[in-house]
Write a protein that holds these residues in place. Structure first.
Motif, PDB file in Angstrom:
ATOM      1  N   LYS A 194      42.699 -35.895-113.475  1.00  0.00           N
ATOM      2  CA  LYS A 194      43.604 -34.610-113.884  1.00  0.00           C
ATOM      3  C   LYS A 194      44.678 -35.265-114.883  1.00  0.00           C
ATOM      4  O   LYS A 194      44.838 -34.576-115.945  1.00  0.00           O
TER       5      LYS A 194
ATOM      6  N   TYR B  86      41.748 -29.362-107.998  1.00  0.00           N
ATOM      7  CA  TYR B  86      41.442 -28.281-108.792  1.00  0.00           C
ATOM      8  C   TYR B  86      41.845 -26.767-108.294  1.00  0.00           C
ATOM      9  O   TYR B  86      42.102 -26.159-108.980  1.00  0.00           O
TER      10      TYR B  86
ATOM     11  N   GLY C 191      37.114 -29.241-112.995  1.00  0.00           N
ATOM     12  CA  GLY C 191      37.772 -30.214-112.369  1.00  0.00           C
ATOM     13  C   GLY C 191      36.517 -31.166-111.378  1.00  0.00           C
ATOM     14  O   GLY C 191      37.174 -31.606-110.566  1.00  0.00           O
TER      15      GLY C 191
ATOM     16  N   TYR D 235      40.410 -30.733-117.881  1.00  0.00           N
ATOM     17  CA  TYR D 235      40.119 -30.861-116.332  1.00  0.00           C
ATOM     18  C   TYR D 235      40.112 -29.540-116.031  1.00  0.00           C
ATOM     19  O   TYR D 235      38.920 -29.395-115.496  1.00  0.00           O
TER      20      TYR D 235
ATOM     21  N   ARG E 184      43.936 -33.991-118.695  1.00  0.00           N
ATOM     22  CA  ARG E 184      44.448 -32.802-118.444  1.00  0.00           C
ATOM     23  C   ARG E 184      44.104 -31.616-119.409  1.00  0.00           C
ATOM     24  O   ARG E 184      43.847 -30.604-118.968  1.00  0.00           O
TER      25      ARG E 184
END
Length: 279
Positions: free
Chosen positions: A136, A231, A148, A143, A140
């Motif tokens: 992540k 997530y 996720g 993600y 980012r």
């Protein structure tokens, strides 16, 4: 060499020795550095496993529209290949479990103590959380929007089907672990040092090919839990129980099958019972 009695009643020498069962509660190992070294090895191995595999999943989804992703085959190779590498690297330190379901199956077979089993599972889950956390942090922008890497029941399938897929998939994996590390096989194939990690990695690879379309493939509670924690999606948490119950049931079935059917544990126990003079 120890002796073994065949079904015909003949005694012959074995070229291997079964290790004694691990004590259920082994307080002494809590004082050993090797125990904590093994926990660290499981933590780091699971971290690396989740980082590479989940990053592969996210990268595939990012490039799927441009037909540049690795595809489902590439994802399966990432999971299976990392297990092969990490089992090879950590087998001599911790046994290379990298999966609470594997640890659970080996505990049921008295290969590890309760303290070691619980410690491994905690280390594996923490490592998985950290591994997905790195994904992540590094990916980012993509993600959250690309799922996720979390395991959920895929559209078109119900939870019963997903649970069955996880049970059978984990059975294949844990059965392979038992077979690849069997003392009889290890003694005869000791000249091939990568023999055990190789079939275990291939088992993970093959199961992913079969079950990615159904559940995204869990067969590893730490993998599913780590992705769900980072997530933090409602759907991932709603389906989370499947990725614990399924693998643990599959591991239980594999341990029972290998120990009591293939290694004839039930027959040996029955024979011992019948031969007891007091009966």
């Amino acid at each position: 060499m120890s002796k073994e009695v065949s079904e015909e009643g003949q005694t012959h020498r074995k070229d291997y020795a079964d290790p004694p069962p691990a004590p259920i509660l082994d307080v002494g190992e809590l004082k050993l550095w090797s125990f904590y070294r093994a926990l660290i090895a499981e933590f780091v191995a699971t971290l690396l496993f989740l980082y590479v595999s989940v990053a592969t999943v996210i990268g595939h989804k990012k490039n799927a529209d441009a037909c540049e992703g690795v595809g489902l085959l590439g994802i399966a190779w990432a999971f299976g290949g990392m297990i092969f590498i990490l089992v090879y690297c950590t087998a001599g330190i911790s046994g290379g479990h990298i999966n609470p379901a594997v640890t659970f199956g080996l505990f049921l077979a008295r290969k590890v103590s309760l303290f070691r089993a619980v410690g491994y599972m905690v280390a594996q889950c923490l490592g998985a959380i950290c591994g997905v956390g790195f994904v992540k942090a590094f990916m980012r922008p993509y993600y959250n929007s690309l799922g996720g890497g979390a395991n959920t029941v895929m559209p078109g399938y119900n939870k019963g089907t997903a649970l069955g897929a996880e049970i059978i998939g984990t059975f294949v994996l844990v059965y392979t672990v038992f077979s690849a590390t069997d003392p009889k096989r290890s003694a005869r194939d000791s000249h091939v040092p990568v023999l055990a990690p190789l079939p275990i990695g291939f088992a993970v690879f093959m199961v992913h090919l079969a079950t990615i379309p159904i559940t995204g493939t869990g067969i590893n509670p730490a993998r599913s839990f780590g992705a769900a924690v980072i997530y933090n999606n409602e759907k991932a948490w709603d389906d989370q129980w499947i990725f614990w119950v399924g693998p643990f049931v599959g591991a239980l079935a594999a341990a029972a099958y290998h120990q009591y059917i293939l290694r004839a544990g039930a027959i040996k126990a029955l024979g011992s019972f019948r031969s007891n003079p007091s009966n």
